[in-house]
Design an enzyme around this catalytic site. Structure first.
Site, PDB file in Angstrom:
ATOM      1  CD  GLU A  20     -49.133 -76.672 -12.872  1.00  0.00           C
ATOM      2  OE1 GLU A  20     -49.243 -75.449 -13.527  1.00  0.00           O
ATOM      3  OE2 GLU A  20     -48.921 -76.932 -11.547  1.00  0.00           O
ATOM      4  CD  GLU A  72     -45.321 -73.223 -13.890  1.00  0.00           C
ATOM      5  OE1 GLU A  72     -44.179 -73.990 -13.810  1.00  0.00           O
ATOM      6  OE2 GLU A  72     -46.074 -73.468 -14.733  1.00  0.00           O
TER       7      GLU A  72
END
Length: 267
Positions: free
Chosen positions: A141, A121
């Site tokens: 995730e 990210e």
């Protein structure tokens, strides 16, 4: 120069090198690391002598994301004494991860080893990306029943083809450096242990250029990304024309004519 126990700061010429420094945890994000990153981006923005930033990790790792073990154990992360900084600026962690802040200087990522979850990210907030051959990428995730809330559901499909973005987001599988290069997530794959060297070489090329021009070009690329072509071209002129009136632009032309390196003064 700033830094914390989990984030080291170094100057290499006109480049600011920020190193995620928690190798025993594969540079998992911590409060000291986030505060150090935030302060590093701030320093780069404020110091006109800094022309570029390189972001890398210590100990053969880039970043393995949030410290899930610490979160599960005590509901917090290491470095609780930095809580006051988060209280004063509740957006600090998002700025640190480049979700809510875009540095005006070019940011070059030098990735070795794992660059997963929060690492991938943060990577999406960088401008130029170099990876060692054994680097690993991925957004894990969903495998933990979590959401990649660092910006990936918005940014990733704007940076790589949507089919690849959705596969990465929905499968949570790891990607090799070669695969990351093939889909456009990184621009260079180099022998292990040399990513930082290549990133510094690229930074030196950037640093040799007119800083006002470099910053205006970077700003224009991002400002126009979601505009129509007509709107983007209009915005480009608004960003670009003032650069031609600068002393640096005149110096660039003069140096070319005199066959010498230009001396830019950010003026």
């Amino acid at each position: 120069m700033g830094g914390t126990e989990h984030l080291t700061v170094e100057r290499v010429g006109a480049t600011l090198v920020l190193t995620l420094n928690r190798p025993e945890a594969r540079n998992a994000l911590s409060l000291p690391m986030l505060v150090g990153l935030h302060d590093g981006w701030t320093e780069a923005d404020r110091d006109d002598e800094i022309r570029s930033v390189v972001l890398t990790g210590a100990g053969g790792a880039f970043c393995s994301g949030m410290d899930l073990k610490a979160l599960a154990a005590d509901g917090g992360m290491a470095g609780q004494r930095y809580r006051e900084r988060l209280t004063a600026d509740p957006d600090l962690h998002w700025k640190a991860m480049l979700r809510h802040h875009r540095p005006r200087k070019p940011v070059i990522a030098a990735v070795e080893g794992p660059c997963v979850a929060g690492g991938t990210e943060i990577l999406q907030g960088t401008d130029i990306r170099v990876a060692g051959e054994s680097a690993v990428f991925g957004l894990f995730e969903v495998r933990r029943g979590l959401f990649p809330i660092g910006g990936s559901t918005v940014r990733l499909a704007r940076q790589i083809p949507r089919t690849h973005a959705l596969e990465m987001l929905l499968t949570g599988r790891p990607y090799t450096a070669a695969e990351a290069e093939r889909i456009g997530l990184v621009g260079h794959v180099v022998p292990d242990g040399t990513a930082l060297d290549r990133a510094l070489e690229i930074a030196a090329l950037v640093n040799a250029n007119g800083p006002l021009a470099v910053e205006a070009v970077k700003a224009s690329v991002y400002e126009t990304a979601e505009l129509t072509e007509a709107e983007g071209l209009k915005s480009e002129l608004e960003r670009g024309w003032p650069v031609f009136a600068t002393a640096d632009a005149k110096e660039g032309a003069k140096a070319f004519g005199e066959k010498r390196p230009p001396v830019y003064r950010r003026a």
